[in-house]
Design a protein around this motif. Structure first.
Motif, PDB file in Angstrom:
ATOM      1  N   VAL A  12       5.360  -8.575  11.901  1.00 22.06           N
ATOM      2  CA  VAL A  12       6.336  -7.480  11.910  1.00 22.06           C
ATOM      3  C   VAL A  12       6.819  -7.232  10.487  1.00 22.06           C
ATOM      4  N   SER A  13       6.729  -5.981  10.042  1.00 19.73           N
ATOM      5  CA  SER A  13       6.930  -5.681   8.618  1.00 19.73           C
ATOM      6  C   SER A  13       7.906  -4.527   8.429  1.00 19.73           C
ATOM      7  N   GLN A  14       9.162  -4.767   8.791  1.00 17.08           N
ATOM      8  CA  GLN A  14      10.156  -3.715   8.626  1.00 17.08           C
ATOM      9  C   GLN A  14      10.778  -3.760   7.235  1.00 17.08           C
ATOM     10  N   LEU A  15      11.582  -2.750   6.944  1.00 15.52           N
ATOM     11  CA  LEU A  15      12.235  -2.653   5.643  1.00 15.52           C
ATOM     12  C   LEU A  15      13.011  -3.932   5.314  1.00 15.52           C
ATOM     13  N   GLY A  16      12.945  -4.305   4.047  1.00 16.99           N
ATOM     14  CA  GLY A  16      13.679  -5.483   3.584  1.00 16.99           C
ATOM     15  C   GLY A  16      12.792  -6.656   3.248  1.00 16.99           C
ATOM     16  N   GLY A  17      11.587  -6.677   3.817  1.00  9.21           N
ATOM     17  CA  GLY A  17      10.657  -7.761   3.510  1.00  9.21           C
ATOM     18  C   GLY A  17       9.799  -7.430   2.298  1.00  9.21           C
ATOM     19  N   LEU A  18       9.149  -8.453   1.763  1.00  8.04           N
ATOM     20  CA  LEU A  18       8.221  -8.277   0.645  1.00  8.04           C
ATOM     21  C   LEU A  18       6.810  -8.422   1.182  1.00  8.04           C
ATOM     22  N   TYR A  19       6.042  -7.345   1.122  1.00  9.11           N
ATOM     23  CA  TYR A  19       4.691  -7.320   1.666  1.00  9.11           C
ATOM     24  C   TYR A  19       3.730  -6.895   0.560  1.00  9.11           C
ATOM     25  N   PHE A  20       2.794  -7.779   0.229  1.00 14.07           N
ATOM     26  CA  PHE A  20       1.849  -7.423  -0.834  1.00 14.07           C
ATOM     27  C   PHE A  20       0.517  -8.132  -0.621  1.00 14.07           C
ATOM     28  N   SER A  21      -0.507  -7.537  -1.221  1.00 16.11           N
ATOM     29  CA  SER A  21      -1.845  -8.127  -1.214  1.00 16.11           C
ATOM     30  C   SER A  21      -2.360  -8.186  -2.637  1.00 16.11           C
ATOM     31  N   LEU A  22      -2.930  -9.325  -2.983  1.00 18.56           N
ATOM     32  CA  LEU A  22      -3.490  -9.543  -4.311  1.00 18.56           C
ATOM     33  C   LEU A  22      -5.006  -9.519  -4.204  1.00 18.56           C
ATOM     34  N   LEU A  23      -5.637  -8.639  -4.972  1.00 16.12           N
ATOM     35  CA  LEU A  23      -7.096  -8.502  -4.981  1.00 16.12           C
ATOM     36  C   LEU A  23      -7.675  -9.328  -6.122  1.00 16.12           C
ATOM     37  N   LEU A  24      -8.587 -10.227  -5.789  1.00 14.94           N
ATOM     38  CA  LEU A  24      -9.209 -11.097  -6.789  1.00 14.94           C
ATOM     39  C   LEU A  24     -10.725 -10.942  -6.752  1.00 14.94           C
ATOM     40  N   LYS A  25     -11.314 -10.879  -7.943  1.00 17.24           N
ATOM     41  CA  LYS A  25     -12.773 -10.793  -8.055  1.00 17.24           C
ATOM     42  C   LYS A  25     -13.264 -11.938  -8.948  1.00 17.24           C
ATOM     43  N   PRO A  26     -13.127 -13.187  -8.480  1.00 17.85           N
ATOM     44  CA  PRO A  26     -13.442 -14.334  -9.335  1.00 17.85           C
ATOM     45  C   PRO A  26     -14.939 -14.547  -9.512  1.00 17.85           C
ATOM     46  N   GLN A  27     -15.296 -15.050 -10.686  1.00 19.65           N
ATOM     47  CA  GLN A  27     -16.689 -15.408 -10.945  1.00 19.65           C
ATOM     48  C   GLN A  27     -17.030 -16.741 -10.276  1.00 19.65           C
TER      49      GLN A  27
END
Length: 234
Positions: A47-62
Protein backbone atom coordinates in the motif's frame (compact mmCIF):
# COMPACT_ATOMS: atom_id res chain seq x y z
CA UNK A 1 24.93 11.80 -7.49
CA UNK A 2 22.18 9.52 -8.71
CA UNK A 3 19.88 11.02 -11.34
CA UNK A 4 16.36 11.15 -9.86
CA UNK A 5 13.09 11.04 -11.78
CA UNK A 6 10.19 12.16 -9.59
CA UNK A 7 6.51 11.54 -10.32
CA UNK A 8 3.42 12.49 -8.31
CA UNK A 9 1.81 9.12 -9.11
CA UNK A 10 2.98 5.92 -10.80
CA UNK A 11 1.49 2.47 -10.93
CA UNK A 12 4.84 1.13 -9.74
CA UNK A 13 8.32 2.64 -9.65
CA UNK A 14 9.75 -0.82 -10.35
CA UNK A 15 7.53 -1.23 -13.39
CA UNK A 16 8.61 2.16 -14.74
CA UNK A 17 12.30 1.44 -14.19
CA UNK A 18 12.02 -1.96 -15.87
CA UNK A 19 10.06 -0.64 -18.84
CA UNK A 20 12.50 2.24 -19.44
CA UNK A 21 15.70 0.43 -18.40
CA UNK A 22 17.42 0.81 -21.77
CA UNK A 23 16.97 4.58 -21.94
CA UNK A 24 17.78 5.28 -18.29
CA UNK A 25 21.34 5.68 -17.04
CA UNK A 26 22.94 3.31 -14.57
CA UNK A 27 22.10 4.49 -11.05
CA UNK A 28 18.88 6.28 -12.00
CA UNK A 29 16.32 6.56 -9.20
CA UNK A 30 12.61 6.52 -10.04
CA UNK A 31 10.58 8.05 -7.21
CA UNK A 32 6.82 8.52 -6.76
CA UNK A 33 4.68 10.20 -4.10
CA UNK A 34 2.05 7.49 -4.57
CA UNK A 35 1.87 4.09 -6.27
CA UNK A 36 -1.39 2.63 -7.51
CA UNK A 37 -0.04 -0.90 -7.96
CA UNK A 38 2.89 -1.19 -5.55
CA UNK A 39 4.12 -4.73 -4.93
CA UNK A 40 6.25 -6.51 -2.39
CA UNK A 41 7.87 -9.92 -2.36
CA UNK A 42 5.74 -12.91 -3.39
CA UNK A 43 3.38 -10.51 -5.26
CA UNK A 44 2.03 -9.05 -2.04
CA UNK A 45 0.32 -5.67 -2.25
CA UNK A 46 2.42 -2.77 -0.96
CA UNK A 47 0.00 0.00 0.00
CA UNK A 48 1.58 3.24 -1.20
CA UNK A 49 -0.38 6.28 -0.11
CA UNK A 50 0.88 9.82 0.32
CA UNK A 51 3.54 10.29 2.97
CA UNK A 52 5.65 7.24 2.23
CA UNK A 53 8.97 7.11 0.38
CA UNK A 54 8.72 4.93 -2.72
CA UNK A 55 11.65 4.58 -5.09
CA UNK A 56 13.42 2.18 -7.41
CA UNK A 57 17.13 2.16 -8.11
CA UNK A 58 18.23 0.95 -11.55
CA UNK A 59 21.64 -0.74 -11.65
CA UNK A 60 23.58 -2.00 -14.66
CA UNK A 61 26.60 -3.65 -12.99
CA UNK A 62 29.42 -5.29 -14.90
CA UNK A 63 30.03 -7.77 -12.07
CA UNK A 64 27.01 -9.99 -11.52
CA UNK A 65 28.25 -12.75 -9.19
CA UNK A 66 26.68 -11.21 -6.07
CA UNK A 67 23.52 -9.58 -7.37
CA UNK A 68 21.41 -11.46 -4.82
CA UNK A 69 23.21 -9.63 -2.01
CA UNK A 70 22.42 -6.12 -3.27
CA UNK A 71 18.90 -6.40 -1.85
CA UNK A 72 20.43 -7.09 1.56
CA UNK A 73 22.82 -4.18 1.11
CA UNK A 74 19.84 -1.91 0.48
CA UNK A 75 18.17 -3.25 3.64
CA UNK A 76 21.31 -2.48 5.68
CA UNK A 77 21.45 1.02 4.18
CA UNK A 78 17.80 1.74 5.06
CA UNK A 79 18.25 0.28 8.53
CA UNK A 80 21.27 2.48 9.23
CA UNK A 81 19.55 5.59 7.84
CA UNK A 82 16.45 5.21 10.02
CA UNK A 83 18.57 4.30 13.05
CA UNK A 84 20.41 7.59 12.56
CA UNK A 85 17.03 9.32 12.82
CA UNK A 86 16.45 7.67 16.20
CA UNK A 87 14.44 4.56 15.31
CA UNK A 88 15.51 1.31 16.98
CA UNK A 89 15.40 -0.51 13.66
CA UNK A 90 16.52 -4.06 12.96
CA UNK A 91 16.57 -6.49 10.05
CA UNK A 92 14.36 -9.48 9.34
CA UNK A 93 15.98 -11.86 6.87
CA UNK A 94 16.36 -11.43 4.05
CA UNK A 95 15.55 -7.74 3.49
CA UNK A 96 12.79 -6.31 5.68
CA UNK A 97 13.44 -3.46 8.12
CA UNK A 98 11.38 -3.53 11.32
CA UNK A 99 10.88 -1.35 14.37
CA UNK A 100 9.27 -2.99 17.43
CA UNK A 101 8.59 -6.03 15.18
CA UNK A 102 6.53 -3.78 12.91
CA UNK A 103 7.51 -3.46 9.28
CA UNK A 104 8.78 -0.05 8.29
CA UNK A 105 10.46 -0.93 4.99
CA UNK A 106 10.13 -3.56 2.30
CA UNK A 107 12.40 -4.16 -0.68
CA UNK A 108 11.71 -5.92 -3.96
CA UNK A 109 14.48 -6.73 -6.44
CA UNK A 110 13.71 -7.61 -10.03
CA UNK A 111 15.98 -8.46 -12.94
CA UNK A 112 15.63 -6.90 -16.39
CA UNK A 113 16.44 -9.23 -19.26
CA UNK A 114 17.55 -8.29 -22.76
CA UNK A 115 17.52 -11.06 -25.36
CA UNK A 116 17.09 -13.54 -22.49
CA UNK A 117 20.26 -12.33 -20.77
CA UNK A 118 20.65 -10.24 -17.63
CA UNK A 119 20.70 -6.53 -18.45
CA UNK A 120 19.88 -4.63 -15.27
CA UNK A 121 18.70 -4.95 -11.69
CA UNK A 122 15.91 -2.88 -10.18
CA UNK A 123 15.78 -2.44 -6.40
CA UNK A 124 12.36 -1.21 -5.32
CA UNK A 125 12.11 0.31 -1.84
CA UNK A 126 9.09 1.37 0.19
CA UNK A 127 9.63 3.15 3.51
CA UNK A 128 6.76 4.16 5.79
CA UNK A 129 7.67 7.74 6.68
CA UNK A 130 4.90 10.29 7.20
CA UNK A 131 1.65 8.41 6.65
CA UNK A 132 -0.90 9.15 9.35
CA UNK A 133 -2.24 5.62 9.35
CA UNK A 134 -1.69 2.34 7.56
CA UNK A 135 -4.47 0.05 6.34
CA UNK A 136 -4.57 -3.47 7.73
CA UNK A 137 -2.72 -5.74 5.30
CA UNK A 138 -2.47 -8.69 7.66
CA UNK A 139 1.01 -7.83 8.95
CA UNK A 140 2.01 -5.32 11.66
CA UNK A 141 3.46 -2.12 10.19
CA UNK A 142 4.66 1.21 11.51
CA UNK A 143 5.60 4.65 10.20
CA UNK A 144 8.35 6.93 11.42
CA UNK A 145 5.69 9.57 12.12
CA UNK A 146 3.71 7.18 14.35
CA UNK A 147 6.93 6.43 16.21
CA UNK A 148 7.36 10.14 16.92
CA UNK A 149 10.31 10.49 14.56
CA UNK A 150 10.13 13.44 12.15
CA UNK A 151 11.74 12.74 8.79
CA UNK A 152 12.18 14.59 5.51
CA UNK A 153 11.68 12.18 2.62
CA UNK A 154 14.24 13.83 0.33
CA UNK A 155 16.90 13.83 3.02
CA UNK A 156 16.14 10.21 3.89
CA UNK A 157 16.37 9.18 0.24
CA UNK A 158 19.72 10.93 -0.13
CA UNK A 159 21.09 9.31 3.02
CA UNK A 160 19.98 5.82 1.97
CA UNK A 161 21.59 6.26 -1.46
CA UNK A 162 24.80 7.63 0.07
CA UNK A 163 25.10 4.63 2.39
CA UNK A 164 24.27 2.18 -0.41
CA UNK A 165 26.69 3.72 -2.91
CA UNK A 166 29.52 3.76 -0.36
CA UNK A 167 29.48 -0.06 -0.23
CA UNK A 168 28.22 -0.92 -3.69
CA UNK A 169 31.55 -1.62 -5.37
CA UNK A 170 32.77 -3.77 -2.49
CA UNK A 171 29.46 -5.64 -2.48
CA UNK A 172 29.76 -6.32 -6.22
CA UNK A 173 33.19 -7.90 -5.73
CA UNK A 174 32.86 -9.39 -2.23
CA UNK A 175 29.15 -10.05 -1.83
CA UNK A 176 27.66 -10.28 1.65
CA UNK A 177 31.10 -10.03 3.27
CA UNK A 178 31.21 -6.31 2.40
CA UNK A 179 28.52 -5.52 4.98
CA UNK A 180 28.10 -8.74 7.00
CA UNK A 181 29.13 -7.20 10.32
CA UNK A 182 26.41 -4.55 10.27
CA UNK A 183 23.80 -6.99 8.96
CA UNK A 184 24.43 -9.45 11.77
CA UNK A 185 24.61 -6.66 14.35
CA UNK A 186 21.09 -5.56 13.37
CA UNK A 187 19.68 -9.10 13.04
CA UNK A 188 18.38 -10.01 16.53
CA UNK A 189 17.08 -13.50 15.76
CA UNK A 190 20.21 -15.64 16.06
CA UNK A 191 19.64 -18.33 18.66
CA UNK A 192 15.86 -17.84 18.50
CA UNK A 193 13.15 -20.10 17.11
CA UNK A 194 11.95 -18.92 13.72
CA UNK A 195 9.59 -20.13 11.04
CA UNK A 196 10.48 -20.22 7.37
CA UNK A 197 7.77 -20.34 4.73
CA UNK A 198 9.37 -21.83 1.66
CA UNK A 199 7.47 -23.15 -1.32
CA UNK A 200 4.19 -23.12 0.57
CA UNK A 201 5.63 -25.16 3.43
CA UNK A 202 6.20 -23.69 6.89
CA UNK A 203 9.27 -25.02 8.69
CA UNK A 204 10.48 -24.32 12.22
CA UNK A 205 13.96 -24.24 13.69
CA UNK A 206 16.53 -22.12 15.47
CA UNK A 207 18.29 -19.38 13.49
CA UNK A 208 21.92 -20.47 13.72
CA UNK A 209 23.76 -18.05 11.44
CA UNK A 210 23.76 -15.84 8.38
CA UNK A 211 26.26 -17.50 6.05
CA UNK A 212 29.02 -15.79 4.10
CA UNK A 213 26.65 -15.86 1.12
CA UNK A 214 23.87 -14.09 3.04
CA UNK A 215 21.74 -17.21 3.35
CA UNK A 216 19.92 -18.12 6.56
CA UNK A 217 21.25 -21.19 8.38
CA UNK A 218 18.59 -22.85 10.54
CA UNK A 219 19.09 -25.68 13.02
CA UNK A 220 16.33 -28.22 12.59
CA UNK A 221 15.73 -31.64 14.21
CA UNK A 222 17.34 -33.32 11.19
CA UNK A 223 20.33 -30.96 11.20
CA UNK A 224 21.38 -27.63 9.72
CA UNK A 225 19.51 -26.35 6.70
CA UNK A 226 20.41 -23.36 4.56
CA UNK A 227 17.80 -21.09 2.97
CA UNK A 228 18.49 -18.73 0.09
CA UNK A 229 14.85 -17.69 -0.28
CA UNK A 230 11.82 -17.70 1.96
CA UNK A 231 9.76 -15.70 4.41
CA UNK A 232 11.14 -15.72 7.94
CA UNK A 233 9.14 -14.91 11.06
CA UNK A 234 10.01 -15.12 14.74
Amino acid sequence: MNPVLHFPVLNSTNAYAKTHAQELADGTVVCADEQTAGRGRFDRVWVSQLGGLYFSLLLKPQQTAYLQNLTQLMAVSVCQAVRELGADAHLKWPNDVLVNEQKICGILSEAVLKQNRFYALVLGVGINVNQNSLPDVGRPAATLKNLGIPADKSALLNRVLTLFNARLQNALTQGFAAFAADYKNWFPYLGKTVSITNGGQKLFGVAENISSAGTLVVKMPEGLREFSIGDMNA
